[in-house]
Design a protein around this motif. Structure first.
Motif, mmCIF file in Angstrom:
data_model
loop_
_atom_site.group_PDB
_atom_site.id
_atom_site.type_symbol
_atom_site.label_atom_id
_atom_site.label_comp_id
_atom_site.label_asym_id
_atom_site.label_seq_id
_atom_site.Cartn_x
_atom_site.Cartn_y
_atom_site.Cartn_z
ATOM 1 N N LEU A 466 12.219 27.038 -50.742
ATOM 2 C CA LEU A 466 12.454 27.676 -50.492
ATOM 3 C C LEU A 466 13.899 27.683 -50.175
ATOM 4 C CD1 LEU A 466 9.716 29.395 -47.579
ATOM 5 C CD2 LEU A 466 10.531 30.604 -49.970
ATOM 6 N N LEU A 467 14.985 28.469 -50.158
ATOM 7 C CA LEU A 467 16.360 28.667 -49.650
ATOM 8 C C LEU A 467 16.771 29.667 -48.317
ATOM 9 C CD1 LEU A 467 17.603 29.647 -53.109
ATOM 10 C CD2 LEU A 467 17.204 27.489 -52.104
ATOM 11 N N LEU A 468 17.386 28.918 -47.760
ATOM 12 C CA LEU A 468 17.407 30.078 -46.417
ATOM 13 C C LEU A 468 19.410 30.638 -46.465
ATOM 14 C CD1 LEU A 468 17.213 30.042 -43.781
ATOM 15 C CD2 LEU A 468 17.999 28.504 -42.885
ATOM 16 N N ILE A 469 19.355 31.666 -46.678
ATOM 17 C CA ILE A 469 20.772 32.756 -46.796
ATOM 18 C C ILE A 469 21.256 33.076 -45.336
ATOM 19 C CG2 ILE A 469 21.320 34.662 -48.367
ATOM 20 C CD1 ILE A 469 19.637 31.838 -49.935
ATOM 21 N N HIS A 470 22.491 32.999 -46.194
ATOM 22 C CA HIS A 470 23.242 34.260 -44.542
ATOM 23 C C HIS A 470 24.240 35.221 -45.486
ATOM 24 C CE1 HIS A 470 27.179 35.912 -42.679
ATOM 25 N NE2 HIS A 470 27.011 34.834 -41.579
ATOM 26 N N LEU A 471 22.993 36.139 -45.033
ATOM 27 C CA LEU A 471 23.123 37.658 -45.798
ATOM 28 C C LEU A 471 24.108 38.365 -44.310
ATOM 29 C CD1 LEU A 471 22.875 39.708 -47.868
ATOM 30 C CD2 LEU A 471 20.767 40.271 -47.017
ATOM 31 N N GLY A 472 25.126 39.300 -45.410
ATOM 32 C CA GLY A 472 26.023 40.207 -44.505
ATOM 33 C C GLY A 472 25.567 41.481 -44.394
ATOM 34 N N SER A 473 26.152 42.280 -43.763
ATOM 35 C CA SER A 473 25.844 43.668 -44.099
ATOM 36 C C SER A 473 26.294 44.361 -44.643
ATOM 37 C CB SER A 473 26.586 44.302 -42.048
ATOM 38 O OG SER A 473 27.899 44.227 -42.592
ATOM 39 N N ALA A 474 27.034 43.563 -45.590
ATOM 40 C CA ALA A 474 27.349 44.899 -46.572
ATOM 41 C C ALA A 474 26.734 44.237 -47.954
ATOM 42 C CB ALA A 474 28.990 44.175 -47.327
ATOM 43 N N GLY A 475 25.914 42.966 -47.945
ATOM 44 C CA GLY A 475 25.501 42.454 -49.298
ATOM 45 C C GLY A 475 25.723 41.479 -49.412
ATOM 46 N N ASP A 476 26.864 40.391 -49.569
ATOM 47 C CA ASP A 476 27.144 39.294 -49.299
ATOM 48 C C ASP A 476 26.009 37.999 -48.519
ATOM 49 O OD1 ASP A 476 28.461 40.255 -46.434
ATOM 50 O OD2 ASP A 476 28.674 38.670 -46.593
ATOM 51 N N LYS A 477 26.114 37.126 -50.180
ATOM 52 C CA LYS A 477 24.879 36.440 -49.963
ATOM 53 C C LYS A 477 25.839 35.051 -50.516
ATOM 54 C CE LYS A 477 21.525 39.101 -52.612
ATOM 55 N NZ LYS A 477 22.621 39.636 -53.026
ATOM 56 N N ASN A 494 26.168 41.031 -37.558
ATOM 57 C CA ASN A 494 25.566 41.435 -38.473
ATOM 58 C C ASN A 494 25.261 40.812 -39.015
ATOM 59 O OD1 ASN A 494 26.295 43.955 -36.505
ATOM 60 N ND2 ASN A 494 27.859 45.035 -37.660
ATOM 61 N N ALA A 495 25.910 39.748 -39.527
ATOM 62 C CA ALA A 495 24.272 38.823 -40.754
ATOM 63 C C ALA A 495 23.389 38.073 -39.851
ATOM 64 C CB ALA A 495 25.404 37.614 -40.867
ATOM 65 N N ARG A 496 22.636 38.515 -41.147
ATOM 66 C CA ARG A 496 20.971 37.463 -40.874
ATOM 67 C C ARG A 496 20.569 36.693 -41.530
ATOM 68 N NH1 ARG A 496 22.218 41.109 -37.179
ATOM 69 N NH2 ARG A 496 20.759 42.417 -36.006
ATOM 70 N N THR A 509 18.447 41.910 -50.111
ATOM 71 C CA THR A 509 19.344 43.901 -49.580
ATOM 72 C C THR A 509 19.533 43.859 -47.873
ATOM 73 O OG1 THR A 509 17.112 44.896 -49.280
ATOM 74 C CG2 THR A 509 18.630 45.143 -51.559
ATOM 75 N N PRO A 510 20.525 43.906 -47.736
ATOM 76 C CA PRO A 510 20.529 44.155 -46.103
ATOM 77 C C PRO A 510 19.339 44.732 -44.913
ATOM 78 C CG PRO A 510 23.131 44.056 -46.968
ATOM 79 C CD PRO A 510 21.488 44.324 -47.858
ATOM 80 N N LEU A 511 18.981 44.699 -44.096
ATOM 81 C CA LEU A 511 18.409 45.418 -43.486
ATOM 82 C C LEU A 511 18.896 47.091 -42.654
ATOM 83 C CD1 LEU A 511 17.300 41.905 -40.702
ATOM 84 C CD2 LEU A 511 15.998 43.738 -42.913
ATOM 85 N N PRO A 512 18.414 47.437 -42.708
ATOM 86 C CA PRO A 512 18.885 48.907 -42.202
ATOM 87 C C PRO A 512 19.928 49.194 -40.705
ATOM 88 C CG PRO A 512 16.931 49.646 -42.774
ATOM 89 C CD PRO A 512 16.811 47.924 -42.415
ATOM 90 N N GLU A 513 19.259 47.617 -40.030
ATOM 91 C CA GLU A 513 20.171 47.719 -38.263
ATOM 92 C C GLU A 513 20.916 47.223 -38.999
ATOM 93 O OE1 GLU A 513 18.036 43.424 -37.419
ATOM 94 O OE2 GLU A 513 16.784 44.549 -37.407
ATOM 95 N N GLN A 514 21.202 46.125 -40.306
ATOM 96 C CA GLN A 514 22.642 45.097 -40.296
ATOM 97 C C GLN A 514 23.700 46.451 -40.125
ATOM 98 O OE1 GLN A 514 20.517 42.053 -43.160
ATOM 99 N NE2 GLN A 514 22.889 41.775 -42.514
ATOM 100 N N GLU A 515 23.736 47.597 -40.944
ATOM 101 C CA GLU A 515 25.097 48.518 -41.515
ATOM 102 C C GLU A 515 26.127 49.477 -40.130
ATOM 103 O OE1 GLU A 515 22.924 51.925 -43.079
ATOM 104 O OE2 GLU A 515 22.027 51.019 -44.283
ATOM 105 N N GLY A 516 25.047 49.102 -38.503
ATOM 106 C CA GLY A 516 25.916 49.159 -38.237
ATOM 107 C C GLY A 516 25.096 50.742 -36.803
#
Length: 646
Positions: A466-477, A494-496, A509-516
C-alpha cells in the motif's frame, strides 16, 4: 532636482517609507534611461542636483490629453509598486559602483545586510563579512558567451554571482558544471597562488558579479588567520576560534568565538570558559546556542556520556591543592551546564529513558560527592527540584500514553485549554480507502509513514503493498515518503490521508466533505463584536504559540525525519494562519449580495485592526492576506462601495 523627486515619491505613494527607498526607485529609472542626469552621472542622488526625463528632451513629444492623463493616473500606483520592489536592488548596485573609499557607513551597512543572504558567504564570520563590505566591486556583463577568464591564466580576483549563471569549462571536458546566483568561483587560484583551473563563460545575458581583487583577498585572509586560533589533533582542526573584542575597545578583555570544531572540543571549550562567579548573571550566547542546537550534531545519547566523563575528569599535574581546586571547579561547571541542559530539554527528559536515567544517576553522584566536597551542596537544591518535578509529574504520564481525540479538528475541544502535544502522545485518526470507506488507527503522533501503513495493513488484513497518499480538496495527490514523520498535523486544510495500491492511485477522488461549505455564516457572524472576535482569536493564537517548543523550530528546519520527533505544535500554529486566511476568503466569496459583502469587508478590516491593536500579528496578516486573495481583489464594485463607506 533630486530632492524634489524624492519628496514627490514620499507624498504620492504609501509604499515608500524612507528617502533611501525612494532613491532606489529613481535609480531604476536612471538605469533604464527614463531619467537623465544633466552631466550623465550614473548614480541618483538625493541632493540639489538637476535631472530631466527623456521624454522632455524630445522636441516632438506628444502632450497627453485628459483621457490619456486619466489612464496614466490609474497605472501610476501599479508602476510605483513595481519600482518599490525592484528599487532596493538598484540602490545596492549604485552603492557597489562607488569606489570603496567613497562608501558611507550607511552604504557599508546596506552591503553587509545583502551579504548575509548570499549562500557562498554563509560560512564566513561577521568580521570577514564586515571587511568585505569595504572592498567588494560590482562587475556586470551584458552578453551570454562572454569569457570572464580562461583556464591557465593568472588568478587576479574572486567572484560571487549576484545575478545570472555561468558555465565552468575545462579543456578536453567541456562544460563540467553550471554555477548560479549565490555561488562563487575563482578562490582556489588565489589561495594556492596557482593558474586558473577552468574557464568561466557567461551562460545568459545581463550577469552581475561581486568581485574581490587578489590584494584585498590576501589581506583579509591574513587578518582572519591572525585573529584565528586553531587546535589540531592528528593534523586535523578539532577547534577553530576567532578572537573578538567584547566591547570594541582595546582595553576590554579578548573573547573567543567558536567558529567550528568537533562536538567534544566545543563542549570542552565551553566548560573551560564558563564563569563560576555567583554574581555573574549574564548568559553566554555560545552556551545557549549549544544547549539548544546540540541535538543536530550530538544527540543526548552521546552528550550524556561526555558530561559524565567531564564531571569525573582529574588534573594530570600540579600540587595536590591545585588538583583539588581543578576537580571542584570542573564539577561545578558540569553541574551548572547539566542544570541548564535539563531546563531546556525537559521534553526530552520526559520522553527519553536514557536522558532521564542519566539525570537521576548524575543527581545521585553529586549527592555522594557533596559528602566529601561540602562546596557542592549549594548546587543540590536546583538539581533535586528538576529531578523531583520530572519524577512526580511526568513519569506516570510517560507510562500511559495520552490519546488525542479530534486534537487536530475544529470541534468543541477547542474550548478546553490546549496542552502541548508530545512525540509519545497517541492519536486516533481516520485513513480512507479508494472507495471512500475508512479505517481508524491508533498510532503515536510522531509515527512514520511506514508505521502508519503497517497499522492500516494490519487493520484491513491486506496482503498488498500500500501507498499512503496526501489527497487535497482539488484532487491533487502526493505520495508520502516512508521516512516522513508527524504527518497528521502537517496535512493541508481540507486534505485527507488515503491508502491504496499503486494501480488505484489515478482513480482516487476527494471526499464530498473536502469540498468545504456551500454557504457562509454571515447571519451569525455579523452579530458578533469585531473586538471580541479579535480578542478570542488572539487568546487562541497565544495558546497555540505557547505550546511550541524551540526544538520544534530546529526539527522543522533540519528535517524532523532525522530526529524522529513531532513538530505538531508548530504545524498547528502555522496551520492556524492558513485557516484564518481561508475563512476570510470563504466568507466573502459565499456572501450573495453586494451590500452584505461590503459589510463583511468592513468587519474583517476592523477585526484586522483590533488584532494589530492586541499585537496579534499572526491573525492580522492572515486576515490581510485573505482580503488580498485574487478571488476577493477582483470584486471591484464591492471594494468601491467599501471605500466610500469607510
Amino acid at each position: 532636482m533630486g530632492t524634489e523627486l524624492v519628496d514627490w515619491l514620499l507624498q504620492h505613494t504609501s509604499c515608500v517609507h524612507s528617502r533611501v527607498q525612494a532613491v532606489g526607485m529613481w535609480q531604476v529609472l536612471l538605469e533604464e534611461g527614463v531619467l537623465n542626469h544633466v552631466d550623465q552621472e550614473l548614480s541618483f542622488q538625493d541632493k540639489y542636483i538637476f535631472y530631466r526625463f527623456l521624454e522632455d528632451e524630445m522636441e516632438d513629444a506628444h502632450r497627453p490629453n485628459e483621457e490619456e492623463k486619466k489612464e496614466s493616473d490609474e497605472e501610476l500606483q501599479d508602476t510605483l509598486l513595481l519600482l518599490s520592489q525592484i528599487g532596493p536592488d538598484a540602490h545596492l548596485r549604485m552603492i557597489l559602483q562607488k569606489q570603496p573609499g567613497q562608501r558611507t557607513s550607511d552604504d557599508l551597512e546596506i552591503i553587509y545586510e545583502e551579504l548575509l543572504h548570499i549562500k557562498a558567504l554563509s560560512h564566513l564570520s561577521t568580521t570577514v563579512k564586515r571587511e568585505l563590505t569595504g572592498v567588494l566591486i560590482f562587475e556586470s556583463h551584458a552578453k551570454a558567451g562572454t569569457v570572464l577568464f580562461n583556464q591557465g591564466e593568472e588568478g587576479t580576483s574572486w567572484y560571487i554571482i549576484l545575478k545570472g549563471s555561468v558555465n565552468v569549462v575545462i579543456y578536453g571536458k567541456g562544460v563540467v558544471c553550471t554555477l548560479h546566483e549565490g555561488d562563487d568561483f575563482g578562490k582556489l587560484a588565489l589561495v594556492n597562488d596557482a593558474p586558473r583551473a577552468a574557464s568561466i563563460v557567461l551562460r545568459e545575458d545581463n550577469c552581475h558579479f561581486l568581485r574581490v581583487d587578489k590584494e584585498d583577498f590576501n589581506r583579509i585572509l591574513r587578518d582572519v588567520e591572525a585573529n584565528t586560533v586553531r587546535l589540531k589533533e592528528h593534523e586535523e582542526d578539532v577547534l577553530v576560534l576567532e578572537k573578538s573584542n567584547s566591547r570594541g575597545s582595546s582595553s576590554s578583555p579578548l573573547k573567543y568565538t567558536v567558529m567550528s570544531g568537533t562536538p567534544e572540543k566545543i563542549l570542552e571549550h565551553l566548560l573551560e570558559t564558563m564563569k563560576l562567579d555567583s554574581q555573574f548573571t549574564e548568559s553566554d550566547p555560545a552556551m545557549d546556542d549549544f544547549l539548544l542546537m546540540h541535538g543536530v550534531f550530538v544527540p543526548n545519547s552521546q552528550l550524556c556520556p561526555l558530561l559524565v566523563a567531564h564531571y569525573h575528569a582529574l588534573a594530570s599535574q600540579g600540587s595536590e591543592q591545585e588538583r583539588m581546586d581543578y576537580s571542584l571547579n570542573n564539577k561545578r561547571r558540569v553541574i551548572r551546564l547539566v542544570s541548564q541542559w535539563a531546563a531546556i530539554n525537559t521534553d526530552h527528559l520526559q520522553e527519553e529513558d536514557t536522558s532521564f536515567n542519566f539525570l537521576q544517576d548524575f543527581y545521585e553522584t553529586v549527592c555522594e560527592d557533596s559528602r566529601l566536597i561540602p562546596a557542592l551542596k549549594d548546587h543540590l537544591p536546583g538539581l533535586e527540584k528538576i529531578v523531583k518535578q520530572i519524577s512526580d509529574d511526568d513519569r506516570p504520564f510517560r507510562r500511559k500514553h495520552k490519546v488525542l481525540l479530534r486534537q487536530f479538528s475544529t470541534g468543541s475541544d477547542r474550548l478546553l485549554k490546549r496542552q502541548p502535544i508530545r512525540s509519545t502522545d497517541e492519536i486516533l485518526f481516520k485513513v480512507f480507502c479508494s472507495d471512500h470507506t475508512y479505517t481508524t488507527i491508533r498510532v503515536p503522533v510522531a509515527a512514520s509513514v511506514r508505521e502508519v501503513i503497517a497499522a492500516v495493513t494490519d487493520k484491513l488484513g491486506s496482503g498488498e503493498e500500500l501507498l499512503l497518499i496526501h489527497l487535497g480538496s482539488a484532487g491533487d495527490k502526493e505520495v508520502l515518503k516512508s521516512s516522513d514523520v508527524s504527518i497528521f498535523s502537517s496535512l493541508s486544510i481540507n486534505a485527507r490521508l488515503f491508502v491504496c495500491t499503486r494501480d488505484q492511485l489515478n482513480s482516487l477522488t476527494p471526499l464530498p466533505e473536502q469540498e468545504g461549505p456551500s454557504s457562509g455564516s454571515m447571519s451569525t457572524f455579523e452579530l458578533m463584536s469585531s473586538k471580541d472576535l479579535a480578542h478570542h482569536m488572539t487568546l487562541y493564537d497565544w495558546e497555540l504559540f505557547d505550546c511550541v517548543h524551540e526544538h520544534e523550530l530546529i526539527y522543522h528546519t533540519f528535517g524532523r525525519q532525522h530526529f524522529k520527533k513531532t513538530t505538531a505544535n508548530l504545524d498547528l500554529f502555522l496551520r492556524r494562519f492558513n485557516e484564518v486566511q481561508l475563512w476570510v476568503v470563504t466568507e466573502v466569496c459565499l456572501c450573495p449580495t453586494l451590500s452584505k459583502r461590503v459589510q463583511l469587508l468592513k468587519k474583517f478590516i476592523k477585526i484586522a485592526a483590533h488584532c494589530k491593536e492586541f499585537k496579534n500579528l499572526n491573525s492580522f496578516f492572515a486576515v490581510i492576506m485573505g482580503l488580498a486573495n485574487p478571488a476577493i481583489c477582483r470584486l471591484n464594485q464591492t471594494w468601491e462601495e467599501t471605500a466610500e463607506q469607510v
